[in-house]
Scaffold this active site. Sequence first.
Site, PDB file in Angstrom:
ATOM      1  N   GLY A  46      -6.272  16.876  24.564  1.00  0.00           N
ATOM      2  CA  GLY A  46      -5.704  16.917  23.223  1.00  0.00           C
ATOM      3  C   GLY A  46      -5.741  15.542  22.575  1.00  0.00           C
ATOM      4  O   GLY A  46      -5.780  14.521  23.264  1.00  0.00           O
ATOM      5  N   GLN A  51      -3.047   9.122  16.791  1.00  0.00           N
ATOM      6  CA  GLN A  51      -3.488   8.310  17.931  1.00  0.00           C
ATOM      7  C   GLN A  51      -4.725   7.465  17.615  1.00  0.00           C
ATOM      8  O   GLN A  51      -5.073   6.575  18.390  1.00  0.00           O
ATOM      9  CB  GLN A  51      -3.802   9.209  19.136  1.00  0.00           C
ATOM     10  CG  GLN A  51      -2.569   9.792  19.786  1.00  0.00           C
ATOM     11  CD  GLN A  51      -2.953  10.652  20.968  1.00  0.00           C
ATOM     12  OE1 GLN A  51      -3.339  11.800  20.798  1.00  0.00           O
ATOM     13  NE2 GLN A  51      -2.897  10.083  22.174  1.00  0.00           N
ATOM     14  N   CYS A  94      -1.550  11.237  28.688  1.00  0.00           N
ATOM     15  CA  CYS A  94      -1.714  11.005  27.259  1.00  0.00           C
ATOM     16  C   CYS A  94      -2.750   9.902  27.091  1.00  0.00           C
ATOM     17  O   CYS A  94      -2.684   8.875  27.780  1.00  0.00           O
ATOM     18  CB  CYS A  94      -0.389  10.567  26.646  1.00  0.00           C
ATOM     19  SG  CYS A  94      -0.505  10.169  24.892  1.00  0.00           S
ATOM     20  N   LEU A  95      -3.699  10.093  26.183  1.00  0.00           N
ATOM     21  CA  LEU A  95      -4.743   9.089  26.007  1.00  0.00           C
ATOM     22  C   LEU A  95      -4.180   7.770  25.489  1.00  0.00           C
ATOM     23  O   LEU A  95      -4.843   6.736  25.596  1.00  0.00           O
ATOM     24  CB  LEU A  95      -5.833   9.620  25.075  1.00  0.00           C
ATOM     25  CG  LEU A  95      -6.618  10.831  25.634  1.00  0.00           C
ATOM     26  CD1 LEU A  95      -7.598  11.356  24.601  1.00  0.00           C
ATOM     27  CD2 LEU A  95      -7.346  10.458  26.920  1.00  0.00           C
ATOM     28  N   HIS A 136       3.007  18.597  23.012  1.00  0.00           N
ATOM     29  CA  HIS A 136       2.732  17.164  23.179  1.00  0.00           C
ATOM     30  C   HIS A 136       2.055  16.596  21.924  1.00  0.00           C
ATOM     31  O   HIS A 136       2.474  15.561  21.387  1.00  0.00           O
ATOM     32  CB  HIS A 136       1.845  16.979  24.421  1.00  0.00           C
ATOM     33  CG  HIS A 136       1.432  15.571  24.699  1.00  0.00           C
ATOM     34  ND1 HIS A 136       1.788  14.894  25.842  1.00  0.00           N
ATOM     35  CD2 HIS A 136       0.672  14.696  23.973  1.00  0.00           C
ATOM     36  CE1 HIS A 136       1.285  13.665  25.792  1.00  0.00           C
ATOM     37  NE2 HIS A 136       0.590  13.519  24.678  1.00  0.00           N
ATOM     38  N   GLU A 137       1.031  17.293  21.446  1.00  0.00           N
ATOM     39  CA  GLU A 137       0.286  16.782  20.284  1.00  0.00           C
ATOM     40  C   GLU A 137       1.122  16.875  19.013  1.00  0.00           C
ATOM     41  O   GLU A 137       1.071  15.986  18.157  1.00  0.00           O
ATOM     42  CB  GLU A 137      -1.044  17.526  20.107  1.00  0.00           C
ATOM     43  CG  GLU A 137      -2.016  17.429  21.275  1.00  0.00           C
ATOM     44  CD  GLU A 137      -2.236  16.014  21.781  1.00  0.00           C
ATOM     45  OE1 GLU A 137      -2.191  15.058  20.980  1.00  0.00           O
ATOM     46  OE2 GLU A 137      -2.431  15.850  22.998  1.00  0.00           O
ATOM     47  N   HIS A 140       3.265  13.933  18.617  1.00  0.00           N
ATOM     48  CA  HIS A 140       2.554  12.746  18.096  1.00  0.00           C
ATOM     49  C   HIS A 140       2.628  12.688  16.566  1.00  0.00           C
ATOM     50  O   HIS A 140       2.722  11.603  15.990  1.00  0.00           O
ATOM     51  CB  HIS A 140       1.077  12.780  18.491  1.00  0.00           C
ATOM     52  CG  HIS A 140       0.791  12.199  19.852  1.00  0.00           C
ATOM     53  ND1 HIS A 140       1.038  10.885  20.160  1.00  0.00           N
ATOM     54  CD2 HIS A 140       0.249  12.751  20.969  1.00  0.00           C
ATOM     55  CE1 HIS A 140       0.668  10.654  21.422  1.00  0.00           C
ATOM     56  NE2 HIS A 140       0.186  11.768  21.928  1.00  0.00           N
TER      57      HIS A 140
HETATM   58 NI    NI Z   1      -0.633  12.084  23.829  1.00  0.00          NI
END
Ligand code: NI
Length: 166
Positions: A46, A51, A94-95, A136-137, A140
Amino acid sequence: MAVRPILHYPDPRLREPGKTVTDFGPELQELVSDMAETMYAAPGVGLAATQIGVDQRVFIVDTATGDDEPSDLRVFVNPEIVELNGEILFNEGCLSFPGATEEIERAERVKVKAQNEKGEAFELEADGLLAVAIQHENDHLDGKLMIDKLGVLRRRYLHRAMIKRR
Ligand code: NI
């Protein structure tokens, strides 16, 4: 299409909430295709626009992680989670937190309303990994990060680990 740089915690831009998307023109199409390329290159399941430093309410997920699975890219523009049910503990990455995984409690099932990249409204019910990724996304887009869901000790540890990594 281009891979864009992913912001890493504690970059303050990750705390800025995204704005409602009103223009579904070529810029949004380019953003979505860049996000997909960036997510697949990472690789991750994701990615939210915030991000990569774009303050728009857009995220993508692809939970088809098996080698033989066809890709299952889903685009969420102006998402709104309208129902949360059950509980699940999930080991999340998470990236924006490279190398870290943390066990986090989420709802097991979600119902989400959103638009696709063309502006068409849809509604989706999801469970398991897809439900976790959506929560999660979506966080963000409100400037919320997985570290916020941790207990105080774990949060301090992850914070220090990320600072040291820079
Ligand atoms: Ni993330």
